[in-house]
Design a protein around this motif. Sequence first.
Motif, PDB file in Angstrom:
ATOM      1  N   UNK A 251       0.818  -1.218   0.000  1.00  0.00           N
ATOM      2  CA  UNK A 251       0.000   0.000   0.000  1.00  0.00           C
ATOM      3  C   UNK A 251       0.852   1.270   0.000  1.00  0.00           C
ATOM      4  N   UNK A 252       2.116   1.144   0.399  1.00  0.00           N
ATOM      5  CA  UNK A 252       3.001   2.315   0.355  1.00  0.00           C
ATOM      6  C   UNK A 252       3.379   2.695  -1.068  1.00  0.00           C
ATOM      7  N   UNK A 253       3.249   1.759  -2.003  1.00  0.00           N
ATOM      8  CA  UNK A 253       3.666   2.017  -3.382  1.00  0.00           C
ATOM      9  C   UNK A 253       2.656   2.943  -4.067  1.00  0.00           C
ATOM     10  N   UNK A 254       3.174   3.980  -4.708  1.00  0.00           N
ATOM     11  CA  UNK A 254       2.308   4.952  -5.362  1.00  0.00           C
ATOM     12  C   UNK A 254       1.544   4.338  -6.540  1.00  0.00           C
TER      13      UNK A 254
ATOM     14  N   UNK B 134      -5.528   5.375   5.735  1.00  0.00           N
ATOM     15  CA  UNK B 134      -4.487   4.345   5.786  1.00  0.00           C
ATOM     16  C   UNK B 134      -3.387   4.638   4.770  1.00  0.00           C
ATOM     17  N   UNK B 135      -3.772   4.983   3.545  1.00  0.00           N
ATOM     18  CA  UNK B 135      -2.777   5.303   2.520  1.00  0.00           C
ATOM     19  C   UNK B 135      -1.975   6.545   2.909  1.00  0.00           C
ATOM     20  N   UNK B 136      -2.641   7.537   3.442  1.00  0.00           N
ATOM     21  CA  UNK B 136      -1.962   8.763   3.865  1.00  0.00           C
ATOM     22  C   UNK B 136      -0.916   8.475   4.939  1.00  0.00           C
TER      23      UNK B 136
ATOM     24  N   UNK C   9      -6.284  -0.440  -3.947  1.00  0.00           N
ATOM     25  CA  UNK C   9      -6.222  -0.555  -2.489  1.00  0.00           C
ATOM     26  C   UNK C   9      -7.541  -1.098  -1.949  1.00  0.00           C
ATOM     27  N   UNK C  10      -8.655  -0.626  -2.511  1.00  0.00           N
ATOM     28  CA  UNK C  10      -9.956  -1.138  -2.087  1.00  0.00           C
ATOM     29  C   UNK C  10     -10.059  -2.640  -2.350  1.00  0.00           C
TER      30      UNK C  10
END
Length: 623
Positions: A505-508, A541-543, A515-516
Motif C-alpha cells: 500500500x506504500x507504493x504509489x 491508511x494510505x496517507x 487498495x480497495x
Amino acid sequence: MQLVVIGGGHAGIEAAAIAARMGVPAVLLTMNLDQLGQMSCNPSIGGVGKGHMVRELDALGGAMGRLTDATGIHFRILNASRGVAVRGPRAQADRVKYRTASRNLLEGVPGLRLVQGVAAELKWAGGRLHGVELVDGSFLPCDAVVVTSGTFLNGKVLIGERKLDSGRAGEPPSTHLAQQLRALGLRCRRLKTGTSPRVNADTIDFSRLEPQWGDPVPRPFSFFSAGIPQRQVPCHIVHTTAETERAVRENLGRSSMYGGHVEGVGPRYCPSIEDKFVKFPGKDSHQIFVEPDSLETREIYLAGLSTSMPVDVQERMVRSLPGFERAEILRPGYAIEYDSFDPLQLTRGLQVAGLEGVWFAGQINGTTGYEEAAGQGLMAGINAVRSLRGQEPVVLGRDRAYIGVMIDDLVTKGTDEPYRMLTARAEHRLALACDLADARLLSVAREVGALSPGELGTVEARMERRERLREQCGEAWVAPTSPFGPIAARAGLTLASGMTLLDLLRRQQVTPDLADAALALLPGWELPQEGWDPRWERDILLFETRYQAFHEREARLLQGQRAWDHVRIPVDFRVEHLPGLSTEVKEKLQRHRPETLGQASRIPGITPAAVTLLHLLLERTRG
C-alpha cells in the motif's frame, strides 16, 4: 460559580455551550435572541484550514459542525484529489435554519440561560470580578466573563460616504463596554470587514450562470452526525465584466475605502471588489460565487463582491454581471469598522493579562471568519471554566491543532490585520489532517469532559479498528501465489521475495481502487460500524503509510528550527525574486529587514512554512 458570555455569535455560542456542558452554570447575554448564530457575511462554513478547525471543534465537543450538518444545503470537499493532509470540508448552511438550530441547541443545554440585553460595564470588587452591569440597570453576577463582541464595539457601518453607528446592518453598536475596555488601558485598534449585496433570486437568469453542485454523497462535518437532513441545492459561478470594472473605477472616489472614510485595516484574504480591480489591474475578470442564503427565502449572496460603494453603484455593478441584467438588490453590501484589542495582551488560554476573570474570543482579538471565532470561543469557554476550578488552562500545541496554531499566532506574534486561518501558517500540516482530528484530540476531549460517554466510545472504537487494520496489513503477505498477487500485478509490480500488504500500500502505483480491492480481502473490512466509512478509512491508511517518511523528515527539520535565532540573514540578501515565497511574505521581509531567521519567524504574517522555505533558500545560496 457562574460564567457570563457576552455576545451571541459563533464565538459566544461555543463558549457558553461548552461551559455549561462542563458543568458550570452559564449565561449567554446577547442584544437580540432572534439573531443567535447570525451569518452576517456569506452563509458558508469551512474550507481548507477553516474546515480543519470545525472538525477540531467537533472533536472537543463544540457545536459548529453539528449545526452545519443539521442546516447545510450544499456540501463539498475541497482539494479532494490532493490528499488527506490538505483537503477541507466546506458547506453552505441555510442561514435562517442555522439561527433557529443555534437557539434550539443552546436552549437544550442544561445549566445554560439565555438573556437579551446590552452589557454596559464589568464590575470588580476587592480585585475580583463579580458581575456584568447591563444598560437597563440590571446585573448579572458572575465569577468569569468571556467577551465575544464581534463587530459591535463602537461599530460603524459604511456605505459610500454614509457612516452609521451600527454593530451590524440594522443593529445598534455596543459603546458602553467599548469605552470601559479602552479606559482600562487595553491597547485598541480599528479593524474593518465587509459584506456583499444580497439579490432577489427571481430577478436572476440562472441559465447564463455556471452551476456548481456539491458532492453526490455529502460528508458530514461532525464525527457524530448520522447524516445530512436538508435538501441539497447548487451554487453558481459568474465572472465580472469590463462594465463591472468601469462601474468601480469611475466611482472609486465615492467608495468608503477610496473616498477616505475608512479608518480600520481590512482583511488581506477577503478584499473588496474595489481592492481587486485596483490591486490586480492586469486581471480581466474576477470570479463571483452565487450562493443561496436559505431554502426559506429567495435571497442570494454574491460572495466575492464585497463592497462599500453607494447603493446606486452597487446596482450598476450587479447588473453588469451576465444573467443579472434585471437583478434587484434586497440588501446592499457594506463595510463595517469596529474596535478590536491587541491579542498580545492575552495569555495562551485567552485570558486578558492583568484583568481578573476576563477572557476575549473572536473578532475582538483581531480575527475574521466564523470558524476562527468559534475556535477561540470554545477554548476561552474551556479555560474560563478550568480557571474557576483552579486548574491549568488547556493549551493546544501547534502540532496538535489548527486552533492551537491560530491562538499561538495571536498571542505570540499578534496581528496587524484581520487574521484568517491558512494551512500555510502551520508547520505540522502532515500531522493535522482534519479527518484525524477526533483521534488526535481524544486525550484533550477526555480532559475537557464535554463529550458524552457514547461519543467518546465511538471515537475509541474507530481508533481500535484502525489499529487492528494496520496489524492485519502488517501481517498479510503479498506473493505471486497469494490472493493479493493479482492486485500487485495489476499495479505493474514484480514480486521477487514478496512483501507485506502494508508495504504494498506504500507504493504509489497502488491506486485507491486497487487498495480497495486488496483491503476487501481482509476479514471484517466491510463490516458496518458506527462512524466507519471504508472509503475514507482507506484514504487515511494510505496517507499514514505513504507520508510516514515525510512526517519524520518534517519533525527533524522543525527540531533544527530552535537554532533559527543563530542563523543570520546577510544584509545584501535579496528576496524580491526568490521562488516559492508569496507576495505578502516578500513585502514583509523587505519592510522589516530581519537580521536572523528567528526575527523573521516573529514578524506578523510570516508563516512557519515561509521561514522554513527561506532557511532552505539561504542554505542553497551558501552551498
